[in-house]
Write a protein that holds these residues in place. Structure first.
Motif, PDB file in Angstrom:
ATOM      1  N   LEU A   1       0.968  -1.228   0.020  1.00 14.08           N
ATOM      2  CA  LEU A   1       0.042  -0.072  -0.196  1.00 14.08           C
ATOM      3  C   LEU A   1       0.984   1.275   0.020  1.00 14.08           C
ATOM      4  N   LYS A   2       0.309   2.511  -0.166  1.00 17.22           N
ATOM      5  CA  LYS A   2       1.139   3.838  -0.146  1.00 17.22           C
ATOM      6  C   LYS A   2       0.101   4.703   0.107  1.00 17.22           C
ATOM      7  N   TYR A   3       0.644   5.862   0.612  1.00 12.87           N
ATOM      8  CA  TYR A   3       0.072   7.034   1.188  1.00 12.87           C
ATOM      9  C   TYR A   3       0.695   8.100   0.462  1.00 12.87           C
ATOM     10  N   PHE A   4      -0.260   9.049  -0.214  1.00  7.74           N
ATOM     11  CA  PHE A   4       0.403  10.466  -0.711  1.00  7.74           C
ATOM     12  C   PHE A   4      -0.375  11.249  -0.045  1.00  7.74           C
TER      13      PHE A   4
ATOM     14  N   ASP B   1      -7.167  10.653   2.832  1.00 12.51           N
ATOM     15  CA  ASP B   1      -7.759   9.690   3.825  1.00 12.51           C
ATOM     16  C   ASP B   1      -6.223   9.252   4.495  1.00 12.51           C
ATOM     17  N   THR B   2      -6.292   9.362   5.903  1.00 10.77           N
ATOM     18  CA  THR B   2      -5.010   8.840   6.568  1.00 10.77           C
ATOM     19  C   THR B   2      -5.142   7.401   6.834  1.00 10.77           C
ATOM     20  N   LEU B   3      -6.098   6.628   6.534  1.00  8.90           N
ATOM     21  CA  LEU B   3      -6.285   5.345   6.799  1.00  8.90           C
ATOM     22  C   LEU B   3      -6.319   4.641   5.307  1.00  8.90           C
ATOM     23  N   VAL B   4      -5.063   3.949   4.798  1.00  8.98           N
ATOM     24  CA  VAL B   4      -5.150   3.319   3.379  1.00  8.98           C
ATOM     25  C   VAL B   4      -5.138   1.808   3.596  1.00  8.98           C
ATOM     26  N   GLN B   5      -6.158   1.396   2.522  1.00 10.73           N
ATOM     27  CA  GLN B   5      -6.149   0.023   2.548  1.00 10.73           C
ATOM     28  C   GLN B   5      -5.177  -0.541   1.298  1.00 10.73           C
ATOM     29  N   GLY B   6      -4.653  -1.724   1.540  1.00 15.68           N
ATOM     30  CA  GLY B   6      -3.611  -2.375   0.652  1.00 15.68           C
ATOM     31  C   GLY B   6      -4.355  -3.619   0.127  1.00 15.68           C
ATOM     32  N   ILE B   7      -3.410  -4.450  -0.332  1.00 16.58           N
ATOM     33  CA  ILE B   7      -3.570  -5.807  -0.920  1.00 16.58           C
ATOM     34  C   ILE B   7      -3.419  -6.717   0.366  1.00 16.58           C
ATOM     35  N   LYS B   8      -3.850  -7.843   0.085  1.00 17.78           N
ATOM     36  CA  LYS B   8      -3.931  -9.058   1.193  1.00 17.78           C
ATOM     37  C   LYS B   8      -4.432  -8.495   2.341  1.00 17.78           C
ATOM     38  N   GLY B   9      -5.408  -7.612   2.480  1.00 18.94           N
ATOM     39  CA  GLY B   9      -6.305  -7.192   3.809  1.00 18.94           C
ATOM     40  C   GLY B   9      -5.243  -6.575   4.727  1.00 18.94           C
TER      41      GLY B   9
ATOM     42  N   PHE C   1      -1.772   6.750   8.465  1.00 13.85           N
ATOM     43  CA  PHE C   1      -0.598   7.847   8.463  1.00 13.85           C
ATOM     44  C   PHE C   1      -1.026   8.522   9.671  1.00 13.85           C
ATOM     45  N   LYS C   2      -0.050   9.040  10.676  1.00 14.26           N
ATOM     46  CA  LYS C   2      -0.260   9.759  11.845  1.00 14.26           C
ATOM     47  C   LYS C   2       0.951  11.037  11.979  1.00 14.26           C
ATOM     48  N   ARG C   3       0.396  12.090  11.339  1.00 14.75           N
ATOM     49  CA  ARG C   3       1.411  13.192  11.216  1.00 14.75           C
ATOM     50  C   ARG C   3       1.918  13.708  12.620  1.00 14.75           C
ATOM     51  N   SER C   4       1.245  13.399  13.368  1.00 12.98           N
ATOM     52  CA  SER C   4       1.452  14.019  14.918  1.00 12.98           C
ATOM     53  C   SER C   4       2.653  13.286  15.202  1.00 12.98           C
ATOM     54  N   GLN C   5       2.514  11.757  14.952  1.00 14.23           N
ATOM     55  CA  GLN C   5       3.486  10.722  15.611  1.00 14.23           C
ATOM     56  C   GLN C   5       4.592  10.591  14.703  1.00 14.23           C
ATOM     57  N   SER C   6       4.460  10.898  13.415  1.00 13.61           N
ATOM     58  CA  SER C   6       5.504  10.820  12.318  1.00 13.61           C
ATOM     59  C   SER C   6       5.450   9.265  12.044  1.00 13.61           C
TER      60      SER C   6
ATOM     61  N   ASN D   1       2.081   2.996  10.523  1.00 10.45           N
ATOM     62  CA  ASN D   1       1.960   1.591  11.092  1.00 10.45           C
ATOM     63  C   ASN D   1       1.122   0.776  10.325  1.00 10.45           C
ATOM     64  N   LEU D   2       1.722  -0.598   9.933  1.00 13.72           N
ATOM     65  CA  LEU D   2       0.892  -1.360   8.966  1.00 13.72           C
ATOM     66  C   LEU D   2       0.318  -2.422  10.085  1.00 13.72           C
ATOM     67  N   ARG D   3      -1.001  -2.805   9.631  1.00 16.52           N
ATOM     68  CA  ARG D   3      -1.907  -3.575  10.394  1.00 16.52           C
ATOM     69  C   ARG D   3      -2.702  -4.542   9.493  1.00 16.52           C
ATOM     70  N   LYS D   4      -3.076  -5.767  10.236  1.00 17.42           N
ATOM     71  CA  LYS D   4      -3.898  -6.900   9.639  1.00 17.42           C
ATOM     72  C   LYS D   4      -4.574  -7.241  10.883  1.00 17.42           C
TER      73      LYS D   4
END
Lengths: 116, 115
Positions: B48-51, B54-62, B67-72, B75-78
């Motif tokens: 996945l990628k963020y440009f 929306d700060t929550l990005v969906q990717g492949i494989k679930g 993206f949290k700017r305040s915390q720089s 994090n990737l989750r599944k």
């Protein structure tokens, strides 16, 4: 082809010899990148091509490393007088040019180089 | 100069458990952020990628990432890991160079999945 291809997949050479690594990008991709993946340095950018020119060679570690791209397609990374610290996996990637945002880079399977 | 930190070198989770892989970046402008996965002997595959937007990005494989700017952080989750997710995961930040971008990668997190 369907994806980025690289050859050879594995290369063993003796210290001091020259090696050539080849990358065949996805058809239509104007940008081509070389990265190196090694235990000590992780994944690091080496060089990037836009068409046949290389605007950014900032990652090449020494003047023993050179690369060229011909016909806006195939690229060759050459390492002269190889050293043991050159042992690594060399990854090639290609992408479309930057539009309004970065284009996705698609990676090849890599060439594993071992310098004895 | 930009940099990416992945603080966890190795993580082991049970199949079916949730997963979070951490990534922190250092970059002066709005970052372009990526997560790639590398299976043994394979090249890198984009998850996945963020440009922007929306700060929550969906990717492949679930997979998803936030993206949290305040915390720089990026994090990737599944929610539920499968045995086939065992691989090495790389977070990267893209820096524009000419008409392309060069990626700066983190050191990677190796994920092991137990059955």
């Amino acid at each position: 082809g369907a994806g980025v291809s690289q050859s050879p997949s594995n290369k063993v050479t003796e210290k001091g010899k020259d090696v050539e690594l080849r990358c065949d990008p996805i058809s239509g991709h104007t940008a081509l990148y070389w990265y190196r993946q090694s235990l000590g340095q992780g994944l690091e950018f080496l060089i990037y091509f836009q068409g046949n020119s290389a605007p950014d060679k900032s990652g090449l570690p020494s003047d023993r490393f050179s690369a060229e791209r011909t016909g806006g397609s195939v690229s060759t990374l050459t390492i002269q007088r190889t050293q043991q610290e050159d042992s690594a996996v060399y990854l090639c990637a290609s992408s479309l040019a930057w539009g309004t945002a970065p284009s996705t880079q698609y990676f090849g399977p890599g060439t594993r180089l071992l310098v004895l | 100069a930009q940099s990416v930190t992945q603080p966890d070198i190795h993580i082991t989770v049970s199949e079916g458990a949730s997963l979070e892989l951490r990534c922190n970046y250092s970059y002066g402008a709005t970052p372009y952020l990526f997560w790639y996965v590398q299976s043994p002997g394979q090249g890198l595959q984009l998850l996945l990628k963020y440009f922007s937007g929306d700060t929550l990005v969906q990717g492949i494989k679930g997979f998803e990432a936030e993206f949290k700017r305040s915390q720089s952080s990026f994090n990737l989750r599944k929610p539920s890991v499968h045995w086939s997710d065992a691989a090495e995961y790389f977070c990267a930040v893209g820096l524009r160079t000419g008409t392309a971008s060069k990626l700066t990668f983190g050191t990677g997190t190796r994920l092991q999945v137990t059955l």
